[in-house]
Design a protein around this motif. Structure first.
Motif, PDB file in Angstrom:
ATOM      1  N   LEU A 187       0.820 -12.987   6.080  1.00 65.50           N
ATOM      2  CA  LEU A 187      -0.126 -11.886   6.237  1.00 65.50           C
ATOM      3  C   LEU A 187      -1.153 -12.329   7.265  1.00 65.50           C
ATOM      4  O   LEU A 187      -1.890 -13.285   7.036  1.00 65.50           O
ATOM      5  N   VAL A 188      -1.165 -11.664   8.401  1.00 62.72           N
ATOM      6  CA  VAL A 188      -2.076 -12.033   9.484  1.00 62.72           C
ATOM      7  C   VAL A 188      -2.965 -10.853   9.854  1.00 62.72           C
ATOM      8  O   VAL A 188      -4.172 -10.878   9.661  1.00 62.72           O
ATOM      9  N   ASP A 189      -2.356  -9.784  10.358  1.00 63.06           N
ATOM     10  CA  ASP A 189      -3.111  -8.630  10.830  1.00 63.06           C
ATOM     11  C   ASP A 189      -2.488  -7.332  10.325  1.00 63.06           C
ATOM     12  O   ASP A 189      -1.315  -7.313   9.913  1.00 63.06           O
ATOM     13  N   PRO A 190      -3.236  -6.239  10.370  1.00 63.47           N
ATOM     14  CA  PRO A 190      -2.756  -4.961   9.810  1.00 63.47           C
ATOM     15  C   PRO A 190      -1.699  -4.296  10.693  1.00 63.47           C
ATOM     16  O   PRO A 190      -1.986  -3.904  11.836  1.00 63.47           O
ATOM     17  N   ALA A 191      -0.498  -4.155  10.152  1.00 65.90           N
ATOM     18  CA  ALA A 191       0.599  -3.550  10.917  1.00 65.90           C
ATOM     19  C   ALA A 191       0.284  -2.114  11.290  1.00 65.90           C
ATOM     20  O   ALA A 191       0.641  -1.653  12.387  1.00 65.90           O
ATOM     21  N   HIS A 192      -0.403  -1.393  10.410  1.00 69.49           N
ATOM     22  CA  HIS A 192      -0.649   0.023  10.699  1.00 69.49           C
ATOM     23  C   HIS A 192      -1.599   0.193  11.880  1.00 69.49           C
ATOM     24  O   HIS A 192      -1.477   1.163  12.638  1.00 69.49           O
ATOM     25  N   ILE A 193      -2.519  -0.730  12.077  1.00 75.59           N
ATOM     26  CA  ILE A 193      -3.434  -0.655  13.220  1.00 75.59           C
ATOM     27  C   ILE A 193      -2.698  -1.003  14.512  1.00 75.59           C
ATOM     28  O   ILE A 193      -2.850  -0.317  15.537  1.00 75.59           O
ATOM     29  N   VAL A 194      -1.907  -2.060  14.481  1.00 77.73           N
ATOM     30  CA  VAL A 194      -1.147  -2.451  15.676  1.00 77.73           C
ATOM     31  C   VAL A 194      -0.199  -1.327  16.084  1.00 77.73           C
ATOM     32  O   VAL A 194      -0.087  -0.984  17.270  1.00 77.73           O
ATOM     33  N   ALA A 195       0.479  -0.739  15.110  1.00 78.15           N
ATOM     34  CA  ALA A 195       1.397   0.368  15.408  1.00 78.15           C
ATOM     35  C   ALA A 195       0.655   1.552  16.001  1.00 78.15           C
ATOM     36  O   ALA A 195       1.060   2.129  17.022  1.00 78.15           O
ATOM     37  N   GLU A 196      -0.436   1.928  15.388  1.00 79.25           N
ATOM     38  CA  GLU A 196      -1.222   3.074  15.854  1.00 79.25           C
ATOM     39  C   GLU A 196      -1.692   2.882  17.295  1.00 79.25           C
ATOM     40  O   GLU A 196      -1.599   3.790  18.130  1.00 79.25           O
ATOM     41  N   GLN A 197      -2.175   1.691  17.600  1.00 86.56           N
ATOM     42  CA  GLN A 197      -2.687   1.425  18.939  1.00 86.56           C
ATOM     43  C   GLN A 197      -1.572   1.328  19.976  1.00 86.56           C
ATOM     44  O   GLN A 197      -1.819   1.460  21.173  1.00 86.56           O
ATOM     45  N   ALA A 198      -0.348   1.124  19.510  1.00 92.88           N
ATOM     46  CA  ALA A 198       0.804   1.080  20.413  1.00 92.88           C
ATOM     47  C   ALA A 198       1.499   2.432  20.523  1.00 92.88           C
ATOM     48  O   ALA A 198       2.534   2.547  21.205  1.00 92.88           O
ATOM     49  N   GLY A 199       0.955   3.447  19.833  1.00 86.28           N
ATOM     50  CA  GLY A 199       1.569   4.762  19.874  1.00 86.28           C
ATOM     51  C   GLY A 199       2.842   4.860  19.076  1.00 86.28           C
ATOM     52  O   GLY A 199       3.734   5.646  19.403  1.00 86.28           O
ATOM     53  N   MET A 200       2.932   4.079  17.988  1.00 89.70           N
ATOM     54  CA  MET A 200       4.128   4.049  17.160  1.00 89.70           C
ATOM     55  C   MET A 200       3.740   4.325  15.713  1.00 89.70           C
ATOM     56  O   MET A 200       2.576   4.209  15.327  1.00 89.70           O
ATOM     57  N   SER A 201       4.723   4.653  14.899  1.00 89.19           N
ATOM     58  CA  SER A 201       4.511   4.661  13.460  1.00 89.19           C
ATOM     59  C   SER A 201       4.727   3.239  12.956  1.00 89.19           C
ATOM     60  O   SER A 201       5.324   2.401  13.638  1.00 89.19           O
ATOM     61  N   THR A 202       4.242   2.957  11.750  1.00 92.11           N
ATOM     62  CA  THR A 202       4.443   1.628  11.180  1.00 92.11           C
ATOM     63  C   THR A 202       5.929   1.339  11.012  1.00 92.11           C
ATOM     64  O   THR A 202       6.392   0.220  11.283  1.00 92.11           O
ATOM     65  N   ASP A 203       6.698   2.328  10.587  1.00 96.86           N
ATOM     66  CA  ASP A 203       8.146   2.134  10.442  1.00 96.86           C
ATOM     67  C   ASP A 203       8.788   1.811  11.782  1.00 96.86           C
ATOM     68  O   ASP A 203       9.706   0.964  11.865  1.00 96.86           O
ATOM     69  N   GLU A 204       8.339   2.461  12.849  1.00 97.01           N
ATOM     70  CA  GLU A 204       8.901   2.187  14.179  1.00 97.01           C
ATOM     71  C   GLU A 204       8.551   0.775  14.640  1.00 97.01           C
ATOM     72  O   GLU A 204       9.379   0.099  15.268  1.00 97.01           O
ATOM     73  N   LEU A 205       7.345   0.337  14.320  1.00102.23           N
ATOM     74  CA  LEU A 205       6.964  -1.033  14.661  1.00102.23           C
ATOM     75  C   LEU A 205       7.847  -2.035  13.934  1.00102.23           C
ATOM     76  O   LEU A 205       8.359  -2.988  14.540  1.00102.23           O
ATOM     77  N   VAL A 206       8.045  -1.822  12.654  1.00 98.40           N
ATOM     78  CA  VAL A 206       8.887  -2.718  11.856  1.00 98.40           C
ATOM     79  C   VAL A 206      10.308  -2.745  12.399  1.00 98.40           C
ATOM     80  O   VAL A 206      10.914  -3.811  12.552  1.00 98.40           O
ATOM     81  N   GLU A 207      10.848  -1.599  12.723  1.00100.20           N
ATOM     82  CA  GLU A 207      12.214  -1.530  13.243  1.00100.20           C
ATOM     83  C   GLU A 207      12.331  -2.242  14.584  1.00100.20           C
ATOM     84  O   GLU A 207      13.308  -2.952  14.840  1.00100.20           O
ATOM     85  N   ALA A 208      11.331  -2.063  15.448  1.00 98.66           N
ATOM     86  CA  ALA A 208      11.364  -2.723  16.758  1.00 98.66           C
ATOM     87  C   ALA A 208      11.320  -4.240  16.613  1.00 98.66           C
ATOM     88  O   ALA A 208      12.016  -4.968  17.334  1.00 98.66           O
ATOM     89  N   ILE A 209      10.513  -4.745  15.675  1.00100.98           N
ATOM     90  CA  ILE A 209      10.444  -6.194  15.450  1.00100.98           C
ATOM     91  C   ILE A 209      11.770  -6.701  14.907  1.00100.98           C
ATOM     92  O   ILE A 209      12.326  -7.698  15.397  1.00100.98           O
ATOM     93  N   ARG A 210      12.306  -6.014  13.923  1.00100.21           N
ATOM     94  CA  ARG A 210      13.543  -6.485  13.296  1.00100.21           C
ATOM     95  C   ARG A 210      14.740  -6.396  14.229  1.00100.21           C
ATOM     96  O   ARG A 210      15.635  -7.246  14.178  1.00100.21           O
TER      97      ARG A 210
END
Length: 579
Positions: A187-210
């Motif tokens: 646990l480092v930083d909030p995924a929902h904030i990083v996703a939002e600032q990248a113009g993505m949903s949290t699910d899209e961020l997770v999928e892109a990482i995986r």
């Protein structure tokens, strides 16, 4: 100070601080305060003069003991270091269980009530982001996407956290038997904030990482790397810096202080804030005791000097002075970057090591504080640890115990280096380091070197002297916590905390062997190998383990010193005012 947290080798003392591999900065433990602040007290403390850098304290440029002292109050993890260096589960965040050793498999369960301070649940998505940040396989044309101080998790856990993105439970399977697995950062930083600032949903961020979609992740990485960096005194918008710990950011006065307030959404009980407010003041080392006496500060972590200890003792019953051993150690590191005086010249490194008066430094500057202090001859073990004599016997033969000016001068002459300038850089002002450099100059100038005190305020700052490589030798300290494998981040080829650019394939191989075992005998054997190789190459020169001196106003309860890199503020959540 640099911290080596893999659990900082790694923060460096006297500068921004450093970390080691798997950084795991959690909120401290001990005591059972209620979930709501029990008092309205504002407690002021200082751990040093260095200003706050960033909410993101997980990059090589921001990972310091000073920055971490603040960030550790607003971000938490599954474990924290107890005051004796042991790893303690943080039951506020959740729990973890070793499922299997073959392969090494861990199951994590996040507290159902755990949320960021904006009310967003802490979930598996946050663990996936933590894994992605530390995964160098996620790369673009210019290298890893994320500028993380910890870079091995992608190789060690190839498939990342397994579990639904919005769930509270995940499993990780290691490809190696990492002996420091319990302190890995999930646990480092909030995924929902990083996703939002990248113009993505949290699910899209997770999928892109995986899926390893570097193109899709580029905007997220750009925000993570730089989006939380602001001008001094300017905090990011509150919505961008939610807290997972007992406190949250409130205000920042550049060069003066950062104020934290209790996180009203904090979900735990063991580490919940007892105070309404914590104020981190940036105070020079030689002004701390006076500020404590005046009531401008309630808790201080000054650099231990004879004068400091004497001043504290004169405060009598108005202050509690806390002393003891630490896992922090002073050292001189050579610059191995091409073109540096010592980069490709082992003989000159030997000459410098021969003239450094380590025993005199300890006798003059450290023994008056700690009569039992001795010259440190290792990097991964300390004199107060049981295996220290065995490691020293196997790795170091004593050739640099006392200065040998005649031999050092002979080498300098043979290498045609008479009068060669040796800039010793450190984070200034720092009275003790200035004294150390003066003693080194008095000795090493006799050998033909021209020692230059290159201490300056921005030595470890982003873009500062150290980052530019404008030094021959760096003087600072690593703050550790008893990790087993974290030193690889300092001595391993191309590792994030290997600031001088050192490389030795045999050292890399020894670390690989150590990290792929849970057997203490293997750890000890490889530590001996690593220490001997580092002495043979003269990676750097250890000097002494720091004595610990902290102090608190007598009306402040709950202050407990620690041997670890977490420093005096490790359990600041539990402090309270008796008035």
């Amino acid at each position: 100070m640099r911290s080596r947290r893999s659990l900082f080798a790694g923060a460096a003392i006297g500068a921004a601080a450093l970390a080691l591999t798997a950084c795991a900065p959690p909120a401290g433990g001990g005591g059972e305060p209620t979930a709501e602040p029990t008092g309205t007290a504002s407690i002021a403390l200082s751990v040093g003069p260095n200003d706050f850098i960033s909410y993101n304290g997980f990059t090589p440029e921001t990972y310091s003991t000073y920055n971490s002292a603040i960030v550790d109050q607003i971000k938490t993890g599954f474990t924290y270091f107890g005051p004796d260096g042991t790893v303690v589960p943080n039951t506020d965040l959740g729990s973890y269980e070793l499922v299997s050793e073959e392969p090494l498999t861990i199951q994590y369960t996040i507290n159902e009530e755990a949320v960021w301070s904006d009310g967003t649940p802490i979930t598996v998505a946050d663990a996936v982001l933590a894994w992605g940040i530390q995964n160098t396989e996620l790369a673009g044309d210019d290298g890893p996407l994320f500028n993380s101080v910890s870079q091995d998790l992608g190789q060690e856990v190839p498939d990342g956290p397994q579990g639904e993105a919005d769930a509270k439970e995940f499993t990780v399977e290691f490809a190696v038997k990492n002996p420091d697995w319990a302190i890995q950062s999930w646990l480092v930083d909030p995924a929902h904030i990083v996703a939002e600032q990248a113009g993505m949903s949290t699910d899209e961020l997770v999928e892109a990482i995986r899926s390893g979609d570097s193109d899709a992740l580029a905007p997220a990485a750009e925000f993570w790397n730089t989006g939380w960096l602001t001008n001094p005194g300017e905090l990011p918008e509150e919505a961008l810096v939610p807290s997972s710990g007992p406190y949250k950011l409130a205000t920042w006065e550049a060069g003066q202080s950062v104020t934290l307030v209790a996180n009203e959404e904090y979900y735990g009980e063991a580490n919940a804030a007892q105070n309404a407010e914590l104020v981190f003041r940036f105070v020079e080392q030689d002004a701390m005791v006076q500020a404590l006496d005046n009531g401008d500060l309630n808790v201080i972590a000054p650099q231990p000097t004879v004068d400091t200890l004497s001043q504290l003792e004169q405060l009598g019953d108005s202050a509690n002075v806390l002393t003891g051993a630490t896992l922090t150690w002073e050292h001189l590191d050579f610059n191995f970057v091409d073109g540096s005086l010592f980069a490709d010249n082992l003989e000159l490194r030997k000459a410098f090591a021969m003239c450094v008066p380590r025993q005199q430094i300890v006798d003059n500057l450290i023994k008056p504080i700690d009569p039992e202090a001795e010259v440190l001859n290792a990097r991964e073990v300390f004199p107060f640890q049981e295996n220290y004599p065995e490691v020293i016997e196997a790795s170091y033969n004593g050739e640099y115990d006392e200065p040998n000016i005649e031999e050092a001068a002979s080498i300098v002459s043979a290498e045609g280096a008479e009068g060669a300038e040796v800039r010793i850089g450190y984070s200034a002002p720092n009275p003790r380091r200035a004294d150390e450099v003066a003693l080194i100059k008095s000795s090493c100038d006799q050998a033909g070197f021209n020692i230059v005190d290159a201490g300056n305020e921005d030595f470890f700052a982003p873009g500062g002297t150290q980052e530019r490589g404008d030094y021959e030798v760096a003087l600072f300290a690593w703050a550790g916590s008893g990790q087993i494998a974290s030193g690889e981040n300092i001595y391993g080829t191309d590792k994030p905390q290997n600031y001088g650019g050192y490389s030795n394939a045999d050292v890399d191989a020894a670390w690989a062997t150590l990290k792929d075992s849970l057997d203490p005998e293997v750890h000890l054997a490889q530590t001996k190998v690593i220490e001997e190789l580092l002495w043979n190459d003269l990676f750097g020169i250890p000097i002494f383990a720091h004595p610990g001196v902290d102090a608190a106003s007598s009306n402040i309860e709950g202050v407990e010193r620690t041997t670890t890199q977490s420093g005096i503020s490790w359990n600041a959540y539990a402090w309270s005012s008796a008035e």
